[in-house]
Design a protein around this motif. Structure first.
Motif, PDB file in Angstrom:
ATOM      1  N   LYS A  32       0.721  -1.072  -0.046  1.00  0.00           N
ATOM      2  CA  LYS A  32       0.081  -0.217  -0.019  1.00  0.00           C
ATOM      3  C   LYS A  32       0.891   1.345  -0.080  1.00  0.00           C
ATOM      4  O   LYS A  32       0.407   2.472  -0.407  1.00  0.00           O
ATOM      5  CB  LYS A  32      -1.123   0.004   1.289  1.00  0.00           C
ATOM      6  CG  LYS A  32      -1.716  -1.201   1.420  1.00  0.00           C
ATOM      7  CD  LYS A  32      -2.308  -1.133   2.922  1.00  0.00           C
ATOM      8  CE  LYS A  32      -3.226  -2.411   3.064  1.00  0.00           C
ATOM      9  NZ  LYS A  32      -2.276  -3.443   3.575  1.00  0.00           N
ATOM     10  N   THR A  33       2.066   1.147   0.585  1.00  0.00           N
ATOM     11  CA  THR A  33       3.043   2.349   0.545  1.00  0.00           C
ATOM     12  C   THR A  33       3.421   2.900  -0.659  1.00  0.00           C
ATOM     13  O   THR A  33       3.198   4.109  -0.702  1.00  0.00           O
ATOM     14  CB  THR A  33       4.279   1.957   1.273  1.00  0.00           C
ATOM     15  OG1 THR A  33       4.014   1.114   2.614  1.00  0.00           O
ATOM     16  CG2 THR A  33       5.049   3.082   1.729  1.00  0.00           C
ATOM     17  N   VAL A  34       3.245   2.218  -1.922  1.00  0.00           N
ATOM     18  CA  VAL A  34       3.524   2.776  -3.094  1.00  0.00           C
ATOM     19  C   VAL A  34       2.573   3.559  -3.552  1.00  0.00           C
ATOM     20  O   VAL A  34       2.738   4.638  -3.999  1.00  0.00           O
ATOM     21  CB  VAL A  34       3.881   1.736  -3.941  1.00  0.00           C
ATOM     22  CG1 VAL A  34       4.406   2.044  -5.497  1.00  0.00           C
ATOM     23  CG2 VAL A  34       5.140   0.802  -3.399  1.00  0.00           C
ATOM     24  N   VAL A  35       1.354   2.977  -3.312  1.00  0.00           N
ATOM     25  CA  VAL A  35      -0.059   3.780  -3.858  1.00  0.00           C
ATOM     26  C   VAL A  35      -0.149   5.086  -3.048  1.00  0.00           C
ATOM     27  O   VAL A  35      -0.361   6.306  -3.511  1.00  0.00           O
ATOM     28  CB  VAL A  35      -1.172   3.040  -3.684  1.00  0.00           C
ATOM     29  CG1 VAL A  35      -2.378   3.855  -3.978  1.00  0.00           C
ATOM     30  CG2 VAL A  35      -1.125   1.923  -4.327  1.00  0.00           C
ATOM     31  N   GLY A  36       0.103   5.105  -1.693  1.00  0.00           N
ATOM     32  CA  GLY A  36      -0.015   6.369  -0.765  1.00  0.00           C
ATOM     33  C   GLY A  36       1.113   7.212  -1.309  1.00  0.00           C
ATOM     34  O   GLY A  36       0.640   8.328  -1.121  1.00  0.00           O
ATOM     35  N   GLY A 277      -5.840  12.038   2.653  1.00  0.00           N
ATOM     36  CA  GLY A 277      -6.087  11.318   3.950  1.00  0.00           C
ATOM     37  C   GLY A 277      -5.936   9.879   3.467  1.00  0.00           C
ATOM     38  O   GLY A 277      -5.289   9.188   4.290  1.00  0.00           O
ATOM     39  N   MET A 278      -6.533   9.526   2.520  1.00  0.00           N
ATOM     40  CA  MET A 278      -6.200   8.033   2.117  1.00  0.00           C
ATOM     41  C   MET A 278      -4.819   7.892   1.833  1.00  0.00           C
ATOM     42  O   MET A 278      -4.195   6.655   2.209  1.00  0.00           O
ATOM     43  CB  MET A 278      -7.041   7.589   0.950  1.00  0.00           C
ATOM     44  CG  MET A 278      -6.909   6.164   0.392  1.00  0.00           C
ATOM     45  SD  MET A 278      -7.940   5.930  -0.997  1.00  0.00           S
ATOM     46  CE  MET A 278      -6.809   6.633  -2.184  1.00  0.00           C
ATOM     47  N   SER A 279      -4.145   8.786   1.282  1.00  0.00           N
ATOM     48  CA  SER A 279      -2.680   8.257   1.113  1.00  0.00           C
ATOM     49  C   SER A 279      -1.792   8.383   2.215  1.00  0.00           C
ATOM     50  O   SER A 279      -1.179   7.410   2.252  1.00  0.00           O
ATOM     51  CB  SER A 279      -2.112   9.319   0.070  1.00  0.00           C
ATOM     52  OG  SER A 279      -1.893  10.646   0.743  1.00  0.00           O
ATOM     53  N   LEU A 280      -2.270   9.249   3.037  1.00  0.00           N
ATOM     54  CA  LEU A 280      -1.300   9.194   4.282  1.00  0.00           C
ATOM     55  C   LEU A 280      -1.651   7.895   5.141  1.00  0.00           C
ATOM     56  O   LEU A 280      -0.812   7.330   5.935  1.00  0.00           O
ATOM     57  CB  LEU A 280      -1.528  10.444   5.170  1.00  0.00           C
ATOM     58  CG  LEU A 280      -1.195  11.727   4.487  1.00  0.00           C
ATOM     59  CD1 LEU A 280      -1.693  13.052   5.285  1.00  0.00           C
ATOM     60  CD2 LEU A 280       0.376  11.690   4.546  1.00  0.00           C
ATOM     61  N   GLY A 281      -3.074   7.461   5.221  1.00  0.00           N
ATOM     62  CA  GLY A 281      -3.435   6.435   5.723  1.00  0.00           C
ATOM     63  C   GLY A 281      -2.639   5.086   5.242  1.00  0.00           C
ATOM     64  O   GLY A 281      -2.348   4.174   5.951  1.00  0.00           O
ATOM     65  N   LEU A 282      -2.554   4.924   4.028  1.00  0.00           N
ATOM     66  CA  LEU A 282      -1.965   4.052   3.108  1.00  0.00           C
ATOM     67  C   LEU A 282      -0.380   3.771   3.636  1.00  0.00           C
ATOM     68  O   LEU A 282       0.025   2.835   3.871  1.00  0.00           O
ATOM     69  CB  LEU A 282      -2.149   4.092   1.675  1.00  0.00           C
ATOM     70  CG  LEU A 282      -3.695   3.658   1.074  1.00  0.00           C
ATOM     71  CD1 LEU A 282      -3.534   4.023  -0.318  1.00  0.00           C
ATOM     72  CD2 LEU A 282      -4.092   2.372   1.371  1.00  0.00           C
ATOM     73  N   ILE A 283       0.298   5.098   3.771  1.00  0.00           N
ATOM     74  CA  ILE A 283       1.577   4.942   4.036  1.00  0.00           C
ATOM     75  C   ILE A 283       1.642   4.531   5.647  1.00  0.00           C
ATOM     76  O   ILE A 283       2.709   3.792   5.771  1.00  0.00           O
ATOM     77  CB  ILE A 283       2.211   6.327   4.032  1.00  0.00           C
ATOM     78  CG1 ILE A 283       2.202   6.943   2.495  1.00  0.00           C
ATOM     79  CG2 ILE A 283       3.528   6.504   4.643  1.00  0.00           C
ATOM     80  CD1 ILE A 283       2.548   8.382   2.020  1.00  0.00           C
ATOM     81  N   ASN A 284       0.847   5.036   6.344  1.00  0.00           N
ATOM     82  CA  ASN A 284       0.871   4.471   7.847  1.00  0.00           C
ATOM     83  C   ASN A 284       0.601   2.879   7.809  1.00  0.00           C
ATOM     84  O   ASN A 284       1.351   2.146   8.747  1.00  0.00           O
ATOM     85  CB  ASN A 284      -0.336   5.187   8.714  1.00  0.00           C
ATOM     86  CG  ASN A 284       0.176   5.398  10.084  1.00  0.00           C
ATOM     87  OD1 ASN A 284       1.191   4.770  10.550  1.00  0.00           O
ATOM     88  ND2 ASN A 284      -0.673   6.193  11.002  1.00  0.00           N
ATOM     89  N   PHE A 285      -0.370   2.471   7.010  1.00  0.00           N
ATOM     90  CA  PHE A 285      -0.669   0.988   7.126  1.00  0.00           C
ATOM     91  C   PHE A 285       0.625   0.212   6.696  1.00  0.00           C
ATOM     92  O   PHE A 285       1.126  -0.770   7.178  1.00  0.00           O
ATOM     93  CB  PHE A 285      -1.884   0.655   6.444  1.00  0.00           C
ATOM     94  CG  PHE A 285      -3.192   1.035   6.996  1.00  0.00           C
ATOM     95  CD1 PHE A 285      -3.311   1.355   8.192  1.00  0.00           C
ATOM     96  CD2 PHE A 285      -4.150   1.588   5.996  1.00  0.00           C
ATOM     97  CE1 PHE A 285      -4.551   1.857   8.718  1.00  0.00           C
ATOM     98  CE2 PHE A 285      -5.578   1.706   6.544  1.00  0.00           C
ATOM     99  CZ  PHE A 285      -5.335   2.024   7.680  1.00  0.00           C
TER     100      PHE A 285
END
Length: 326
Positions: A32-36, A277-285
């Motif tokens: 997910k980090t790449v998408v975020g 917010g979704m991008s930061l959430g994906l990076i956090n995940f």
């Protein structure tokens, strides 16, 4: 029989664990980090070049009042003929500046105070922990509202500084707890035994093991700062002459855009907030998966199960193929 053998070979190749280097590269490419990071990079580019590529001046009025999206105005216009796309592009910079400035300041404070309290212990730990507890009970948004009412020009940097000084305490407590579990490890004791100074032990032995926790806290602070900035602009506390996504929503709400059916006035800003917010959430995940081996193990196990379900070989028994079909 040839098909059955080919299926067995495919299952064997799919279920074999990849080499460590390939596994690491697959993790970096497929998580997910790449998408975020991709979405965040897009908004970062818009924040830099947004004022230059905006088709109109965001403050300029025209005769095209409340026009829906068209070739001339991609995101439509406001009740005074202002271009919504230009407001979104120009306002991206203020949102990201507040978020990342507040995140950097709060992270620096939490690292300095949290790691120092956990590693030094004793009186220093008690004093720094007391300071963290005091800042934990200070409400951030009411303080910003008070400061904005007292200061005539409450700019983005001032709001970012207030958010940072009121949001570092939670990260400091987390880092203190992690440091307490690291300061008695063998490699730290070995560094002490060799006569390494305290600052060098903290910098080269303790902090590298806290990188993921620090990164996760930084991302969380950025999310909080962005939402706080947008909320303050939406309720009219921040300077509404400086464009950001919250300012767009403020003017849309003040002029009853929803009641007039002008969905294009507030939907683009809302989608930008959701995407960021979704991008930061994906990076956090992604950081959580990197830190927690159990999440990586469960993800790998689920992939293996899907592979086995998709490539189920025919079991070789003593019966013939005709009997198996019947």
């Amino acid at each position: 029989m040839a098909v059955t053998a080919a299926a067995e070979v495919a299952v064997t190749d799919a279920t074999e664990p990849p080499a460590p280097g390939r596994r690491r590269l697959r993790f970096l490419r497929g998580r997910k980090t790449v998408v975020g990071l991709g979405i965040l990079a897009f908004f970062a580019v818009i924040a830099v070049i947004g004022p230059w590529i905006a088709p109109y001046d965001p403050d300029a009025m025209s005769d095209a009042l409340l026009q829906p999206p068209s070739g001339a105005h991609w995101f439509g216009t406001t009740h005074t003929g202002q271009d919504v796309l230009s407001q979104i592009l120009v306002g991206t910079r203020g949102v990201l500046v507040v978020g990342f400035v507040a995140g950097i300041l709060a992270t620096v404070l939490s690292v300095l105070i949290g790691v120092s309290a956990g590693f030094l212990g004793g009186t220093a730990d008690e004093l720094l922990s007391l300071l963290s507890n005091v800042f934990l009970v200070i409400p951030g948004l009411p303080l910003i509202i008070i400061i904005a009412s007292l200061v005539s020009d409450a700019g983005d940097l001032l709001i970012a500084a207030v958010i940072a000084f009121t949001s570092w305490a939670w990260g400091a407590r987390v880092l203190r707890a992690q440091t307490l579990s690291l300061r008695r490890r063998d490699y730290v004791e070995a560094a002490r035994a060799t006569g390494e100074p305290t600052w060098r032990i903290i910098l080269f032995e303790v902090l590298p093991n806290l990188t993921a926790v620090i990164a996760s806290g930084f991302v969380g602070t950025v999310v909080f700062a962005i939402l706080s900035e947008i909320t303050l602009a939406f309720i009219g506390v921040a300077d509404i002459s400086d464009w950001n996504w919250g300012t767009v929503l403020f003017w849309a709400q003040s002029n009853q855009a929803l009641a007039q059916g002008a969905w294009w006035w507030f939907v683009p800003a809302g989608l930008c907030i959701a995407l960021l917010g979704m991008s930061l959430g994906l990076i956090n995940f992604g950081i959580d998966e990197f830190v927690n081996p159990r999440l990586r193990t469960e993800a790998g196990a689920s992939r293996k199960v899907r592979m086995r379900v998709g490539f189920t070989p025919v079991a070789r028994t003593g019966t013939s193929e005709k009997e198996t079909r019947s």
